[in-house]
Scaffold this active site. Structure first.
Site, mmCIF file in Angstrom:
data_model
loop_
_atom_site.group_PDB
_atom_site.id
_atom_site.type_symbol
_atom_site.label_atom_id
_atom_site.label_comp_id
_atom_site.label_asym_id
_atom_site.label_seq_id
_atom_site.Cartn_x
_atom_site.Cartn_y
_atom_site.Cartn_z
ATOM 1 N N VAL A 129 -37.389 69.122 106.240
ATOM 2 C CA VAL A 129 -38.042 69.444 104.967
ATOM 3 C C VAL A 129 -37.368 70.628 104.272
ATOM 4 O O VAL A 129 -37.886 71.151 103.293
ATOM 5 C CB VAL A 129 -39.549 69.739 105.158
ATOM 6 N N LEU A 180 -36.020 74.539 103.942
ATOM 7 C CA LEU A 180 -36.589 75.840 104.300
ATOM 8 C C LEU A 180 -37.893 76.049 103.524
ATOM 9 O O LEU A 180 -37.998 76.897 102.645
ATOM 10 C CB LEU A 180 -35.568 76.949 104.006
ATOM 11 N N HIS A 181 -38.869 75.212 103.848
ATOM 12 C CA HIS A 181 -40.163 75.231 103.175
ATOM 13 C C HIS A 181 -41.267 75.373 104.206
ATOM 14 O O HIS A 181 -41.091 75.022 105.370
ATOM 15 C CB HIS A 181 -40.373 73.938 102.388
ATOM 16 N N ALA A 182 -42.416 75.869 103.792
ATOM 17 C CA ALA A 182 -43.636 75.981 104.590
ATOM 18 C C ALA A 182 -43.385 76.449 106.025
ATOM 19 O O ALA A 182 -43.012 77.585 106.243
ATOM 20 C CB ALA A 182 -44.410 74.684 104.544
ATOM 21 N N PRO A 235 -41.047 75.786 108.482
ATOM 22 C CA PRO A 235 -39.737 76.321 108.853
ATOM 23 C C PRO A 235 -39.455 77.700 108.235
ATOM 24 O O PRO A 235 -38.898 78.577 108.893
ATOM 25 C CB PRO A 235 -38.750 75.274 108.326
#
Length: 88
Positions: free
Chosen positions: A12, A14-16, A18
């Site tokens: 996904v 570098l979101h939420a 991670p």
């Protein structure tokens, strides 16, 4: 001031989750840690908002830069996080 270019492995980007794992790890290091796209201004890797604002996707290349005490160790540890799928 060591730096490295790495590709983001998380499915996904570098979101939420991670990004949260990465920011928490960056905050553990005593020196300065910065991240961003090549050729752009880097942001503070300890700031969740700054990291999320980059909107970095899966497979994108980023620059990771560290300064200060333990810079080489931080660079190694944090770059390993980025090349790992932290969303798995």
């Amino acid at each position: 001031m060591p730096e490295i270019h790495v590709k983001i492995a998380s499915s996904v980007g570098l979101h939420a989750r991670p990004a949260s794992v990465f920011v928490k790890a960056a905050a553990q290091h005593p020196g300065t840690v910065s991240i961003g796209r090549p050729g752009t201004d880097l942001v503070d890797a300890r700031s969740m908002l700054s990291v999320l604002s980059l909107a970095i996707g899966h497979g994108e290349e980023v620059v990771l830069r560290t300064e200060g005490e333990g810079a080489d160790k931080a660079l190694t540890e944090l770059s390993q996080l980025l090349v790992t799928d932290l969303d798995a």
